[in-house]
Design a protein around this motif. Structure first.
Motif, PDB file in Angstrom:
ATOM      1  N   SER A 154       0.793  -1.098   0.055  1.00  0.00           N
ATOM      2  CA  SER A 154      -0.143  -0.105  -0.095  1.00  0.00           C
ATOM      3  C   SER A 154       0.897   1.291  -0.101  1.00  0.00           C
ATOM      4  N   ASN A 155       0.371   2.435   0.144  1.00  0.00           N
ATOM      5  CA  ASN A 155       0.800   3.493   0.520  1.00  0.00           C
ATOM      6  C   ASN A 155       0.152   4.660   1.314  1.00  0.00           C
ATOM      7  N   ALA A 156       0.954   5.550   1.899  1.00  0.00           N
ATOM      8  CA  ALA A 156       0.291   6.517   2.547  1.00  0.00           C
ATOM      9  C   ALA A 156       1.099   7.744   2.485  1.00  0.00           C
ATOM     10  N   THR A 157       0.591   8.813   2.801  1.00  0.00           N
ATOM     11  CA  THR A 157       1.307  10.297   2.832  1.00  0.00           C
ATOM     12  C   THR A 157       1.126  10.781   4.087  1.00  0.00           C
ATOM     13  N   ASN A 158       2.473  11.206   4.867  1.00  0.00           N
ATOM     14  CA  ASN A 158       2.476  11.885   5.907  1.00  0.00           C
ATOM     15  C   ASN A 158       3.192  13.165   5.781  1.00  0.00           C
TER      16      ASN A 158
ATOM     17  N   GLY B 221      11.588  18.472  11.019  1.00  0.00           N
ATOM     18  CA  GLY B 221      12.083  17.869   9.686  1.00  0.00           C
ATOM     19  C   GLY B 221      11.949  16.300   9.905  1.00  0.00           C
ATOM     20  N   ARG B 222      11.101  15.746  10.786  1.00  0.00           N
ATOM     21  CA  ARG B 222      10.831  14.225  10.759  1.00  0.00           C
ATOM     22  C   ARG B 222       9.418  13.901  10.342  1.00  0.00           C
ATOM     23  N   VAL B 223       9.383  12.646   9.966  1.00  0.00           N
ATOM     24  CA  VAL B 223       8.016  12.033   9.306  1.00  0.00           C
ATOM     25  C   VAL B 223       7.968  10.873  10.158  1.00  0.00           C
TER      26      VAL B 223
ATOM     27  N   ASP C 289       7.354  19.119   2.204  1.00  0.00           N
ATOM     28  CA  ASP C 289       6.477  19.248   3.160  1.00  0.00           C
ATOM     29  C   ASP C 289       5.744  18.012   3.507  1.00  0.00           C
ATOM     30  N   GLU C 290       5.848  16.934   2.515  1.00  0.00           N
ATOM     31  CA  GLU C 290       5.238  15.641   2.844  1.00  0.00           C
ATOM     32  C   GLU C 290       5.703  14.686   2.183  1.00  0.00           C
ATOM     33  N   VAL C 291       5.672  13.354   2.618  1.00  0.00           N
ATOM     34  CA  VAL C 291       6.157  12.154   2.200  1.00  0.00           C
ATOM     35  C   VAL C 291       5.282  11.128   1.913  1.00  0.00           C
ATOM     36  N   ALA C 292       5.070  10.572   0.526  1.00  0.00           N
ATOM     37  CA  ALA C 292       4.478   9.326   0.311  1.00  0.00           C
ATOM     38  C   ALA C 292       5.360   8.316   0.507  1.00  0.00           C
ATOM     39  N   PHE C 293       4.917   7.404   1.407  1.00  0.00           N
ATOM     40  CA  PHE C 293       5.737   6.001   1.531  1.00  0.00           C
ATOM     41  C   PHE C 293       4.703   5.212   0.607  1.00  0.00           C
ATOM     42  N   VAL C 294       5.743   4.383  -0.141  1.00  0.00           N
ATOM     43  CA  VAL C 294       5.171   3.463  -1.205  1.00  0.00           C
ATOM     44  C   VAL C 294       5.618   1.832  -1.060  1.00  0.00           C
TER      45      VAL C 294
ATOM     46  N   GLN D 294       3.011  14.243  -5.414  1.00  0.00           N
ATOM     47  CA  GLN D 294       2.668  14.370  -6.639  1.00  0.00           C
ATOM     48  C   GLN D 294       3.464  13.545  -7.587  1.00  0.00           C
ATOM     49  N   ALA D 295       4.739  13.456  -7.525  1.00  0.00           N
ATOM     50  CA  ALA D 295       5.662  12.425  -8.371  1.00  0.00           C
ATOM     51  C   ALA D 295       5.263  10.908  -8.324  1.00  0.00           C
TER      52      ALA D 295
END
Length: 146
Positions: A6-10, A16-18, A108-113, A125-126
């Motif tokens: 799956s994937n999630a965006t945080n 600077g931590r996610v 400012d956001e990270v998509a975990f894939v 967005q990428a």
């Protein structure tokens, strides 16, 4: 066997931590991964993240090559020169360093894939654009084979 799916965006916090998604942290815990091996993906503008076993797998591939061959040199350049070790903090957060930001464009956001045996960090967005492109290519491939 546990897999990264799956994937999630945080959002990245002010320091600077996610937060790594709980499902991904669970897989890391099941695999007893204490230190993360992170490298710049060979194809996508993403950072691939796994345990030390991921690095060891690449190093085994290099070991079967002539050490001075172009293939071995290129692979070492990518996995050693484009890789770092990182750790999660006690709350399961990852520091989003310049190593990550510069290669991916993450701000400012990270998509975990999830990618089965590892996961990736993407600029959201990428990731969406790459997924749309992959879906389109699969659709075309299905039409050609039918």
């Amino acid at each position: 066997m546990s897999r990264f799916l799956s994937n999630a965006t945080n959002r990245i916090d002010s320091k600077g931590r996610v937060s790594v998604p709980a499902a991904f942290r669970s897989v890391l815990a099941q695999r007893n991964v204490q230190e993360l091996y992170c490298f710049q993906d060979f194809v996508f503008p993403a950072i691939s993240v796994g345990g030390p076993d991921l690095l060891e797998r690449f190093e085994r591939q290099i070991a079967v090559e002539d050490l001075f061959s172009p293939d071995a040199n290129e692979m070492s350049l990518l996995i050693h020169g484009g890789g770092v070790f990182m750790k999660l903090d006690a709350e399961g957060r990852l520091m989003v360093t310049d190593f990550i930001r510069d290669f991916t464009g993450i701000s400012d956001e990270v998509a975990f894939v999830g990618r089965a045996d590892h996961f990736q960090l993407w600029q959201p967005q990428a990731f969406q654009a790459a997924q749309i492109q992959a879906r389109g290519e699969r659709r075309l491939a299905g039409r050609r084979s039918g």
